[in-house]
Design a protein around this motif. Sequence first.
Motif, PDB file in Angstrom:
ATOM      1  N   PRO A  62     -10.630 -31.428 -14.228  1.00  0.00           N
ATOM      2  CA  PRO A  62     -10.108 -30.273 -13.500  1.00  0.00           C
ATOM      3  C   PRO A  62     -11.206 -29.448 -12.818  1.00  0.00           C
ATOM      4  O   PRO A  62     -10.939 -28.756 -11.845  1.00  0.00           O
ATOM      5  CB  PRO A  62      -9.388 -29.461 -14.570  1.00  0.00           C
ATOM      6  N   VAL A  63     -12.435 -29.548 -13.307  1.00  0.00           N
ATOM      7  CA  VAL A  63     -13.556 -28.857 -12.665  1.00  0.00           C
ATOM      8  C   VAL A  63     -14.455 -29.918 -12.046  1.00  0.00           C
ATOM      9  O   VAL A  63     -15.017 -30.752 -12.745  1.00  0.00           O
ATOM     10  CB  VAL A  63     -14.344 -28.000 -13.677  1.00  0.00           C
ATOM     11  N   ARG A  64     -14.526 -29.883 -10.714  1.00  0.00           N
ATOM     12  CA  ARG A  64     -15.309 -30.879  -9.996  1.00  0.00           C
ATOM     13  C   ARG A  64     -16.223 -30.179  -9.008  1.00  0.00           C
ATOM     14  O   ARG A  64     -15.907 -29.102  -8.516  1.00  0.00           O
ATOM     15  CB  ARG A  64     -14.397 -31.845  -9.247  1.00  0.00           C
ATOM     16  N   PRO A 108     -14.225 -31.090 -17.936  1.00  0.00           N
ATOM     17  CA  PRO A 108     -12.947 -30.491 -18.319  1.00  0.00           C
ATOM     18  C   PRO A 108     -12.917 -28.963 -18.189  1.00  0.00           C
ATOM     19  O   PRO A 108     -11.843 -28.379 -18.048  1.00  0.00           O
ATOM     20  CB  PRO A 108     -12.752 -30.921 -19.767  1.00  0.00           C
ATOM     21  N   THR A 109     -14.088 -28.300 -18.255  1.00  0.00           N
ATOM     22  CA  THR A 109     -14.120 -26.831 -18.208  1.00  0.00           C
ATOM     23  C   THR A 109     -15.299 -26.349 -17.368  1.00  0.00           C
ATOM     24  O   THR A 109     -16.264 -27.092 -17.128  1.00  0.00           O
ATOM     25  CB  THR A 109     -14.288 -26.226 -19.622  1.00  0.00           C
ATOM     26  N   LEU A 110     -15.243 -25.077 -16.973  1.00  0.00           N
ATOM     27  CA  LEU A 110     -16.367 -24.469 -16.262  1.00  0.00           C
ATOM     28  C   LEU A 110     -17.607 -24.406 -17.140  1.00  0.00           C
ATOM     29  O   LEU A 110     -18.731 -24.599 -16.668  1.00  0.00           O
ATOM     30  CB  LEU A 110     -16.005 -23.060 -15.784  1.00  0.00           C
ATOM     31  N   THR A 131     -25.127 -26.049  -5.532  1.00  0.00           N
ATOM     32  CA  THR A 131     -23.897 -26.619  -6.074  1.00  0.00           C
ATOM     33  C   THR A 131     -22.695 -25.965  -5.432  1.00  0.00           C
ATOM     34  O   THR A 131     -22.669 -24.747  -5.225  1.00  0.00           O
ATOM     35  CB  THR A 131     -23.848 -26.429  -7.603  1.00  0.00           C
ATOM     36  N   ASN A 132     -21.696 -26.774  -5.134  1.00  0.00           N
ATOM     37  CA  ASN A 132     -20.425 -26.291  -4.608  1.00  0.00           C
ATOM     38  C   ASN A 132     -19.298 -26.838  -5.461  1.00  0.00           C
ATOM     39  O   ASN A 132     -19.232 -28.046  -5.705  1.00  0.00           O
ATOM     40  CB  ASN A 132     -20.221 -26.764  -3.163  1.00  0.00           C
ATOM     41  N   LEU A 133     -18.416 -25.959  -5.909  1.00  0.00           N
ATOM     42  CA  LEU A 133     -17.213 -26.395  -6.622  1.00  0.00           C
ATOM     43  C   LEU A 133     -16.217 -26.940  -5.611  1.00  0.00           C
ATOM     44  O   LEU A 133     -16.078 -26.401  -4.513  1.00  0.00           O
ATOM     45  CB  LEU A 133     -16.571 -25.230  -7.374  1.00  0.00           C
ATOM     46  N   LEU A 134     -15.519 -28.002  -5.987  1.00  0.00           N
ATOM     47  CA  LEU A 134     -14.453 -28.556  -5.146  1.00  0.00           C
ATOM     48  C   LEU A 134     -13.157 -27.869  -5.537  1.00  0.00           C
ATOM     49  O   LEU A 134     -12.754 -27.916  -6.687  1.00  0.00           O
ATOM     50  CB  LEU A 134     -14.350 -30.066  -5.337  1.00  0.00           C
TER      51      LEU A 134
END
Length: 142
Positions: A62-64, A108-110, A131-134
């Motif tokens: 869920p966190v990519r 699975p988590t931040l 870094t960039n979160l998707l």
Amino acid sequence: MDDTDRKLLSALRHDARASLSDLALELGVSRTTVRSRIERLQRAGEILGFTVVLKEDTARDPVRGLMMLGIEGRGADRIVRQLNGLSAVRATHTTNGRWDVIVEIGTPTLEAFDAVLAQIRRLDGIVSSETNLLLSTRKAAG
């Protein structure tokens, strides 16, 4: 590769399970033409394969995010090997431009994501990162 090949590849990206008949109708060519073009594109290495993306594949991470790395000197091969050994690393890409390597990360988590970032930043030879979160994926590569 001509315009028909490009249209065929676009149609296959949209629905790789489309029947030869449906593809032929969409492209305005015969089924035989579609089949021979797909076979030729496979032989030429333009089509490397077909894949299935499962719901669970996207749900498990869920966190990519994408982490871009600047590497000191000639340590890229060693660092890529180390990155590929991390369970949260989904893919590594060498590139040109400002960044030397782009890393796809899934957790699975931040908190787990943050821990992976810290672990990667500590690797010897990494001098900078971004870094960039998707946030969402509208079309997954296959």
